[in-house]
Design an enzyme around this catalytic site. Structure first.
Site, PDB file in Angstrom:
ATOM      1  N   ALA A  65       0.864  -1.176   0.000  1.00 37.80           N
ATOM      2  CA  ALA A  65       0.000   0.000   0.000  1.00 37.80           C
ATOM      3  C   ALA A  65       0.900   1.225   0.000  1.00 37.80           C
ATOM      4  CB  ALA A  65      -0.900  -0.016   1.230  1.00 37.80           C
ATOM      5  N   GLY A 108       0.534  -4.983   0.946  1.00 35.37           N
ATOM      6  CA  GLY A 108      -0.660  -5.074   0.113  1.00 35.37           C
ATOM      7  C   GLY A 108      -0.386  -5.729  -1.237  1.00 35.37           C
ATOM      8  N   GLU A 111      -0.506  -9.307  -0.583  1.00 31.85           N
ATOM      9  CA  GLU A 111      -1.910  -9.655  -0.328  1.00 31.85           C
ATOM     10  C   GLU A 111      -2.716  -9.693  -1.627  1.00 31.85           C
ATOM     11  OE1 GLU A 111      -1.741  -6.579   2.724  1.00 31.85           O
ATOM     12  OE2 GLU A 111      -2.804  -7.955   4.059  1.00 31.85           O
ATOM     13  N   GLU A 131       4.584  -4.932   7.149  1.00 36.92           N
ATOM     14  CA  GLU A 131       3.771  -3.947   7.873  1.00 36.92           C
ATOM     15  C   GLU A 131       4.255  -3.720   9.297  1.00 36.92           C
ATOM     16  OE1 GLU A 131       2.565  -6.416   5.971  1.00 36.92           O
ATOM     17  OE2 GLU A 131       0.900  -5.669   4.740  1.00 36.92           O
TER      18      GLU A 131
HETATM   19  C1  HXC Z   1       5.038   4.405  -1.274  1.00 36.23           C
HETATM   20  C2  HXC Z   1       6.913   3.445  -2.143  1.00 36.23           C
HETATM   21  C3  HXC Z   1       6.557   2.205  -1.577  1.00 36.23           C
HETATM   22  C4  HXC Z   1       5.350   2.129  -0.834  1.00 36.23           C
HETATM   23  C5  HXC Z   1       8.411   1.956  -2.618  1.00 36.23           C
HETATM   24  N1  HXC Z   1       8.056   3.236  -2.772  1.00 36.23           N
HETATM   25  N2  HXC Z   1       7.515   1.313  -1.894  1.00 36.23           N
HETATM   26  N3  HXC Z   1       6.151   4.523  -1.986  1.00 36.23           N
HETATM   27  N4  HXC Z   1       4.616   3.263  -0.709  1.00 36.23           N
HETATM   28  N5  HXC Z   1       4.906   0.989  -0.299  1.00 36.23           N
HETATM   29  C6  HXC Z   1       8.781   4.289  -3.502  1.00 36.23           C
HETATM   30  C7  HXC Z   1       9.993   4.782  -2.725  1.00 36.23           C
HETATM   31  O1  HXC Z   1       9.582   5.732  -1.780  1.00 36.23           O
HETATM   32  C8  HXC Z   1      10.811   5.377  -3.832  1.00 36.23           C
HETATM   33  O2  HXC Z   1      10.304   6.652  -4.168  1.00 36.23           O
HETATM   34  C9  HXC Z   1      10.548   4.443  -4.999  1.00 36.23           C
HETATM   35  O3  HXC Z   1       9.322   3.766  -4.704  1.00 36.23           O
HETATM   36  C10 HXC Z   1      11.636   3.408  -5.175  1.00 36.23           C
HETATM   37  O4  HXC Z   1      11.820   2.721  -3.939  1.00 36.23           O
HETATM   38  P1  HXC Z   1      13.242   2.559  -3.215  1.00 36.23           P
HETATM   39  O5  HXC Z   1      12.949   2.338  -1.786  1.00 36.23           O
HETATM   40  O6  HXC Z   1      14.140   3.680  -3.596  1.00 36.23           O
HETATM   41  O7  HXC Z   1      13.746   1.228  -3.938  1.00 36.23           O
HETATM   42  P2  HXC Z   1      14.737   0.126  -3.334  1.00 36.23           P
HETATM   43  O8  HXC Z   1      15.860   0.785  -2.575  1.00 36.23           O
HETATM   44  O9  HXC Z   1      15.047  -0.767  -4.466  1.00 36.23           O
HETATM   45  O10 HXC Z   1      13.885  -0.668  -2.241  1.00 36.23           O
HETATM   46  C11 HXC Z   1      12.743  -1.442  -2.644  1.00 36.23           C
HETATM   47  C12 HXC Z   1      11.891  -1.819  -1.407  1.00 36.23           C
HETATM   48  C13 HXC Z   1      11.546  -0.551  -0.618  1.00 36.23           C
HETATM   49  C14 HXC Z   1      12.679  -2.804  -0.520  1.00 36.23           C
HETATM   50  C15 HXC Z   1      10.646  -2.529  -1.949  1.00 36.23           C
HETATM   51  O11 HXC Z   1      10.995   0.405  -1.544  1.00 36.23           O
HETATM   52  C16 HXC Z   1      10.549  -0.764   0.468  1.00 36.23           C
HETATM   53  O12 HXC Z   1      10.881  -1.277   1.529  1.00 36.23           O
HETATM   54  N6  HXC Z   1       9.288  -0.313   0.242  1.00 36.23           N
HETATM   55  C17 HXC Z   1       8.252  -0.374   1.257  1.00 36.23           C
HETATM   56  C18 HXC Z   1       7.745  -1.769   1.404  1.00 36.23           C
HETATM   57  C19 HXC Z   1       6.642  -1.850   2.483  1.00 36.23           C
HETATM   58  O13 HXC Z   1       6.883  -1.549   3.656  1.00 36.23           O
HETATM   59  N7  HXC Z   1       5.439  -2.234   2.069  1.00 36.23           N
HETATM   60  C20 HXC Z   1       4.335  -2.405   2.978  1.00 36.23           C
HETATM   61  C21 HXC Z   1       3.498  -1.171   2.943  1.00 36.23           C
HETATM   62  S1  HXC Z   1       2.199  -1.252   4.137  1.00 36.23           S
HETATM   63  P3  HXC Z   1      11.253   7.923  -4.349  1.00 36.23           P
HETATM   64  O14 HXC Z   1      10.273   9.023  -4.640  1.00 36.23           O
HETATM   65  O15 HXC Z   1      12.002   8.073  -3.093  1.00 36.23           O
HETATM   66  O16 HXC Z   1      12.109   7.538  -5.513  1.00 36.23           O
HETATM   67  C22 HXC Z   1       0.980  -2.136   3.459  1.00 36.23           C
HETATM   68  C23 HXC Z   1      -0.250  -2.286   4.312  1.00 36.23           C
HETATM   69  C24 HXC Z   1      -1.357  -2.998   3.589  1.00 36.23           C
HETATM   70  O17 HXC Z   1       1.068  -2.631   2.379  1.00 36.23           O
HETATM   71  C25 HXC Z   1      -2.623  -2.917   4.401  1.00 36.23           C
HETATM   72  C26 HXC Z   1      -3.284  -1.571   4.350  1.00 36.23           C
HETATM   73  C27 HXC Z   1      -4.757  -1.639   4.622  1.00 36.23           C
END
Ligand code: HXC
Length: 257
Positions: A65, A108, A111, A131
């Protein structure tokens, strides 16, 4: 209608949805979740479509998400907006969905893959529920569907530590049905979907429904559901055709009747 966050097309009898927010690794924002629901509803209504493939990019199926979009929200915000509830429209689609996962499928994104009926992964796929690292828990069904797919031990490991698992581990644990070389992933998913779409639509929907029932009810109730659905298919012309074709040693021509 054009989509802002998706590329939506049909390939023969297959509906193909490509998540398309490459700059954010296909992070699922509210628009994308709404558009996914709309695209699937359109495929559901489209008689020519028999199965759906959902894919992302090589680098990311979807990295979760959209954290930026959620960061400043309060309980009231997410409760009143029913954050997480928009996913009901994804699972409401009765046509089989295949997730073709390359790269990150996190939060997400994982999921969304779990909401699909079949998951194909490329060798580069990484699944995880990070998460917990953000101070929340999975909210799109991860604690439930992941647990049903991989069992309690691995689900707890993943959900509580936030670690990622690779394609091999995901296949071994039952989340993924096939590991495919990255360059062949989409073709293999499209091929499987086209095959599904070529079968009797009623049989396909009944098969999916019956397998889904297994996640909800006990064995004898599930087997009873299956038996009734199985028997009901003898009311279709496609059953007559499918069996006649076998007996006559020819290919069946299913007409979805
Ligand atoms: C918003 C995101 C994002 C996310 C990546 N980006 N994941 N933006 N939400 N979930 C964006 C980064 O901010 C970045 O933007 C660009 O995508 C590239 O990501 P990087 O981090 O620079 O890439 P990398 O170093 O290769 O790392 C990849 C990654 C990392 C390991 C996947 O991006 C990461 O950890 N992302 C978050 C993963 C996460 O925690 N997901 C769970 C979300 S909570 P910029 O602008 O800086 O270039 C969820 C809850 C669901 O899903 C339930 C809700 C109801």
């Amino acid at each position: 209608a054009p989509f802002e966050t998706l590329i939506v097309e049909t390939r023969g009898g297959v509906g193909l949805i490509t998540l398309n927010r490459p700059k954010a690794l296909n992070a699922l924002n509210a628009t994308m979740i709404r558009e996914l629901g709309e695209a699937l509803a359109a495929f559901e209504a489209n008689e020519a479509v028999g199965a759906v493939v959902i894919t992302g990019s090589d680098k990311a199926f979807a990295a979760g998400a959209d954290i930026r979009e959620m960061a400043d929200k309060s309980f009231s915000d997410v409760y009143l907006a029913d954050l997480g509830g928009g996913w009901r429209r994804v699972v409401e689609c009765r046509k089989p969905r295949i997730a073709a996962v390359s790269g990150y499928a996190l939060g997400g994104g994982a999921e969304l893959a779990q909401m699909c009926d079949i998951v194909f992964a490329s060798e580069t796929a990484k699944f995880g529920q990070p998460e917990i690292t953000l101070g929340i828990i999975p909210g799109f069904g991860g604690t439930q569907r992941l647990t049903r797919a991989v069992g309690k031990a691995k689900a707890m490991d993943l959900v509580l530590t936030g670690r990622m698992m690779d394609a091999q581990e995901a296949e071994k644990s039952g989340l993924v049905s096939r590991i495919v070389p990255a360059e062949k992933l989409l073709d293999e998913a499209l091929e499987a979907a086209a095959k599904i779409a070529s079968f009797s639509r009623a049989a396909v929907l009944a098969a999916k429904e019956a397998v889904d029932v297994a996640a909800e009810v006990g064995l004898s109730e599930g087997a009873r559901f299956e038996r009734r659905a199985f028997q009901a298919l003898f009311a279709t012309e496609d059953q007559t055709e499918g069996m006649a074709a076998f007996v006559e040693k020819r290919k069946p021509e299913f007409r979805n009747r």
